[in-house]
Enzyme design. Sequence first.
Site, PDB file in Angstrom:
ATOM      1  NE  ARG A  36      -3.586  -2.418   2.006  1.00  0.00           N
ATOM      2  CZ  ARG A  36      -4.998  -2.766   1.378  1.00  0.00           C
ATOM      3  NH1 ARG A  36      -5.125  -1.628   0.286  1.00  0.00           N
ATOM      4  NH2 ARG A  36      -5.351  -4.014   1.164  1.00  0.00           N
ATOM      5  CG  HIS A  67      -0.611  -9.460  -5.928  1.00  0.00           C
ATOM      6  ND1 HIS A  67      -0.699  -8.332  -6.355  1.00  0.00           N
ATOM      7  CD2 HIS A  67      -1.546 -10.103  -6.195  1.00  0.00           C
ATOM      8  CE1 HIS A  67      -2.004  -8.019  -6.738  1.00  0.00           C
ATOM      9  NE2 HIS A  67      -2.498  -9.341  -6.897  1.00  0.00           N
ATOM     10  CE1 TYR A  70      -3.570  -6.394  -4.087  1.00  0.00           C
ATOM     11  CE2 TYR A  70      -3.296  -5.756  -1.617  1.00  0.00           C
ATOM     12  CZ  TYR A  70      -3.561  -6.681  -2.729  1.00  0.00           C
ATOM     13  OH  TYR A  70      -3.685  -7.920  -2.396  1.00  0.00           O
ATOM     14  CG  HIS A 107      -5.081  -5.724  -9.097  1.00  0.00           C
ATOM     15  ND1 HIS A 107      -5.496  -5.348  -8.163  1.00  0.00           N
ATOM     16  CD2 HIS A 107      -4.712  -7.120  -9.234  1.00  0.00           C
ATOM     17  CE1 HIS A 107      -5.503  -6.603  -7.385  1.00  0.00           C
ATOM     18  NE2 HIS A 107      -4.995  -7.449  -7.896  1.00  0.00           N
ATOM     19  CD  GLU A 146      -5.241 -10.897  -9.515  1.00  0.00           C
ATOM     20  OE1 GLU A 146      -4.276 -10.305  -9.049  1.00  0.00           O
ATOM     21  OE2 GLU A 146      -6.178 -11.441  -8.748  1.00  0.00           O
ATOM     22  CG  ASP A 180      -8.393 -14.335  -8.048  1.00  0.00           C
ATOM     23  OD1 ASP A 180      -9.538 -14.636  -7.923  1.00  0.00           O
ATOM     24  OD2 ASP A 180      -7.690 -13.381  -7.578  1.00  0.00           O
ATOM     25  CG  HIS A 183     -10.580 -11.609  -9.136  1.00  0.00           C
ATOM     26  ND1 HIS A 183      -9.300 -11.057  -9.149  1.00  0.00           N
ATOM     27  CD2 HIS A 183     -10.969 -11.266  -8.003  1.00  0.00           C
ATOM     28  CE1 HIS A 183      -9.028 -10.750  -8.031  1.00  0.00           C
ATOM     29  NE2 HIS A 183      -9.898 -10.853  -7.114  1.00  0.00           N
ATOM     30  CG  HIS A 217      -4.303 -14.997  -7.676  1.00  0.00           C
ATOM     31  ND1 HIS A 217      -4.406 -13.659  -7.841  1.00  0.00           N
ATOM     32  CD2 HIS A 217      -2.941 -15.329  -7.627  1.00  0.00           C
ATOM     33  CE1 HIS A 217      -3.110 -13.049  -7.894  1.00  0.00           C
ATOM     34  NE2 HIS A 217      -2.392 -14.120  -7.696  1.00  0.00           N
ATOM     35  CG  ASP A 230     -12.135  -8.932  -5.440  1.00  0.00           C
ATOM     36  OD1 ASP A 230     -12.137 -10.095  -5.299  1.00  0.00           O
ATOM     37  OD2 ASP A 230     -11.079  -8.177  -5.803  1.00  0.00           O
ATOM     38  CG  HIS A 232     -10.323 -13.293  -2.343  1.00  0.00           C
ATOM     39  ND1 HIS A 232      -9.051 -13.273  -2.541  1.00  0.00           N
ATOM     40  CD2 HIS A 232     -10.974 -12.749  -3.572  1.00  0.00           C
ATOM     41  CE1 HIS A 232      -8.671 -12.604  -3.808  1.00  0.00           C
ATOM     42  NE2 HIS A 232      -9.843 -12.374  -4.375  1.00  0.00           N
ATOM     43  CD  GLU A 262      -4.783 -13.221  -4.489  1.00  0.00           C
ATOM     44  OE1 GLU A 262      -5.708 -13.592  -4.964  1.00  0.00           O
ATOM     45  OE2 GLU A 262      -3.719 -12.518  -4.545  1.00  0.00           O
TER      46      GLU A 262
HETATM   47 ZN   LIG Z   1      -5.875 -12.507  -7.138  1.00  0.00          ZN
HETATM   48 ZN   LIG Z   2      -4.638  -9.422  -7.130  1.00  0.00          ZN
END
Ligand SMILES: [Zn+2]
Ligand SMILES: [Zn+2]
Length: 292
Positions: A36, A67, A70, A107, A146, A180, A183, A217, A230, A232, A262
């Site tokens: 982040r 990864h 974000y 992403h 992704e 993923d 997703h 993922h 989204d 998980h 994840e």
């Molecule tokens: Zn993912």
């Molecule tokens: Zn991701």
Amino acid sequence: MRLGAHISAAGGAFKAFERAREATCDSFMIFTKSNRQWAAKPLTDKEIALYKAAAAEYADLYPVSVHAAYLINVASPDEALWEKSYQALKDEIERAAALGIGMVTFHPGSYTAGDEEAGLSAIARALRRLLDETDETTPDTDICLETMAGQGTNLGGRFEHLAAIIQQAGPHERLRVCFDTCHVFAAGYDIRTPEAYAATMAEFDRVIGLDRVRCFHFNDSKHGLGEGKDRHEHIGRGQIGLEGFANFVNDPRWAGFGAYLETLPTEEAEDGTTIDMNQVNLQTLRELRITD
Ligand SMILES: [Zn+2]
Ligand SMILES: [Zn+2]
């Protein structure tokens, strides 16, 4: 498949190996910097040496995947944010390459105040530049787009988005896809039954090409098919369910591919003890394997 999880790299990327082993992973994914924050101190020679020593010691834990942060949004119509995102993405590739890691997933991004077509072009422009600027220096680290859930102005919810980006950016063999499960399902592609799974894979092959898949993922989904949300969930506890994951782990096309959980790594039991949820999820996935 090489079943694993996202593992904390707190205290240094090399520490992830021991944690991954403890969680019974065959493979794992890490952040190489705070996910982040924009900036990170460059990796030192010592950090790189420690990581490479751990990679040699735990040589049976592979493939390792990264990864990206974000914050990165190379779909942005804001030129300053685009440039900042581009530099951050390039930094992610260079950090991974310095550690000898062969793939970075990011992403695709959100077009926000712009439009879909401009967003796709902006991503492709970033990838073209990235390939130009890193093909000599980091040729062995793949750049993985992704698959996304299709929330809001987020790109990557349609296989067509990823295909358009790859086409416009090259196409180049280093441009790959991270699949993923949560997703893809949230974006409206069913994978719950053998028939639905086969149809979704055929569609992926027709639009993008299955040879672009680089890793997975593995997340179940709290929300339903095509809801575009989204969230998980642990394997088998969501809307995809065990049969959906059985389709992947028994598909010989994915033998040797890394698949990373994840989801929250721990959960508190009723008696107050801590349950290692990565262990639980990996065990659940392994039990889905048809061994005959
Ligand atoms: Zn993912
Ligand atoms: Zn991701």
